[in-house]
Design a protein around this motif. Sequence first.
Motif, short mmCIF file in Angstrom:
data_model
loop_
_atom_site.label_atom_id
_atom_site.label_comp_id
_atom_site.label_asym_id
_atom_site.label_seq_id
_atom_site.Cartn_x
_atom_site.Cartn_y
_atom_site.Cartn_z
N MET A 254 47.07 -62.68 -4.44
CA MET A 254 46.40 -64.03 -4.79
C MET A 254 45.14 -64.21 -4.13
O MET A 254 44.21 -65.00 -4.60
N ASP A 255 45.18 -63.99 -2.77
CA ASP A 255 43.99 -64.17 -2.15
C ASP A 255 42.69 -63.21 -2.77
O ASP A 255 41.60 -63.87 -2.91
N ALA A 256 43.03 -62.10 -3.55
CA ALA A 256 41.91 -61.31 -4.03
C ALA A 256 41.83 -61.88 -5.51
O ALA A 256 40.65 -61.88 -5.77
N ILE A 257 42.69 -62.48 -6.02
CA ILE A 257 42.35 -63.04 -7.32
C ILE A 257 41.63 -64.46 -7.08
O ILE A 257 40.51 -64.75 -7.73
N GLY A 258 41.70 -65.08 -5.91
CA GLY A 258 40.82 -66.29 -5.52
C GLY A 258 39.47 -65.71 -5.40
O GLY A 258 38.54 -66.57 -5.68
N LYS A 259 39.29 -64.75 -4.50
CA LYS A 259 37.84 -64.19 -4.43
C LYS A 259 37.17 -63.61 -5.61
O LYS A 259 36.07 -63.88 -5.84
N SER A 260 38.15 -63.08 -6.47
CA SER A 260 37.24 -62.62 -7.86
C SER A 260 37.12 -63.83 -8.55
O SER A 260 35.93 -63.79 -9.15
N THR A 261 38.05 -64.83 -8.72
CA THR A 261 37.42 -66.09 -9.58
C THR A 261 36.53 -66.69 -8.94
O THR A 261 35.32 -67.09 -9.68
N ARG A 262 36.10 -66.96 -7.49
CA ARG A 262 35.10 -67.59 -6.88
C ARG A 262 33.98 -66.72 -7.24
O ARG A 262 32.89 -67.23 -7.38
N GLY A 263 33.85 -65.49 -7.29
CA GLY A 263 33.05 -64.51 -7.72
C GLY A 263 32.27 -64.81 -9.02
O GLY A 263 31.21 -64.23 -9.30
N GLY A 264 32.82 -65.48 -9.75
CA GLY A 264 32.38 -66.16 -11.02
C GLY A 264 32.59 -65.03 -12.29
O GLY A 264 32.13 -65.19 -13.21
N THR A 265 33.51 -64.00 -12.03
CA THR A 265 33.83 -63.20 -13.11
C THR A 265 34.98 -63.36 -13.80
O THR A 265 35.21 -62.66 -14.77
N ALA A 266 35.75 -64.42 -13.52
CA ALA A 266 36.65 -64.75 -14.21
C ALA A 266 36.91 -66.41 -14.47
O ALA A 266 37.60 -66.86 -13.91
N ASP A 267 35.92 -67.00 -15.03
CA ASP A 267 35.85 -68.46 -15.09
C ASP A 267 37.09 -69.17 -15.87
O ASP A 267 37.28 -70.25 -15.26
N GLU A 268 37.61 -68.19 -16.78
CA GLU A 268 38.81 -68.79 -17.65
C GLU A 268 40.25 -68.33 -16.86
O GLU A 268 41.16 -68.44 -17.57
N ALA A 269 40.14 -67.49 -15.86
CA ALA A 269 41.38 -67.05 -15.61
C ALA A 269 41.96 -68.51 -14.53
O ALA A 269 41.49 -69.31 -14.05
#
Length: 269
Positions: A254-269
């Motif tokens: 979940m932490d990794a998902i949060g970092k990936s999302t904040r990185g802007g690669t999954a705006d719709e995730a």
Amino acid sequence: MRDLAGYLEAAKRAVDAGREVFVDKLGAAPALHKGPGDFATEADLAIEQILREQLTAATGIAVYGEEQGGAFDPAACWVVDPIDGTSNYSSGNPNCAILCTLMLDGAPVVAITDAPLLDMRLTAIDGGQVMLNDDPLPPVNADTAAAAQVGIGSLASADRQRFPASFRLDLAGVLTESHLRPRISGSVGVDLAFMAQGIYQAAVSFSPHIWDNAAGVLFARCAGATVSGLDGAAWTPQTSGVVVGTGRAHRTVMDAIGKSTRGGTADEA
């Protein structure tokens, strides 16, 4: 009172019949193209027909499946994927399985994941233990795997809009920096089954389809694992994707998902 044990026995008999086709037609070529990179073999179609006929006849409960559809009724419905990992199956890769789950009152209560080429059949009923080839498995914990691994369903599969390849790749990259080692099997069902056995410490499914996720959700719950959607909310039949894992591994994902999302690669995730 719900006869979950009776439902499981009916499902075992149906899956046994489908298993014969699975083994006999291993390596079958695509017979039905459903979209770019998405196809079904004659084995998919034949196995689902067997499951439909036998489950309905034995239990009176309708079937909702990947190949022939139907009406999903969360109150009472069998959900089936005749071959999860069809691309693997068609090429002889052993990471493929028959998935069969009974949904009652919006929750999975009976499940089978049968991977004949791995000699792996997981079964469970709500409130019971996960069984591997009819032997009970212990609850999962942080010490059940020598090296902590996380299964990632696929880098390119269904629901690409919600979980685009860029997000999936970024997530895999972030996870490599954690204590978890990403693994890609090409079968959601196998990934979730591995987690319930402690082979993986966590598994991530990006699939929006209930037939891919429901069995693994029940296995994880019965194994004492943490279960959620990719957004961290409680899993429901309407949830797209699922994350299962030991407490520590689930938090890491979940932490990794949060970092990936904040990185802007999954705006719709």
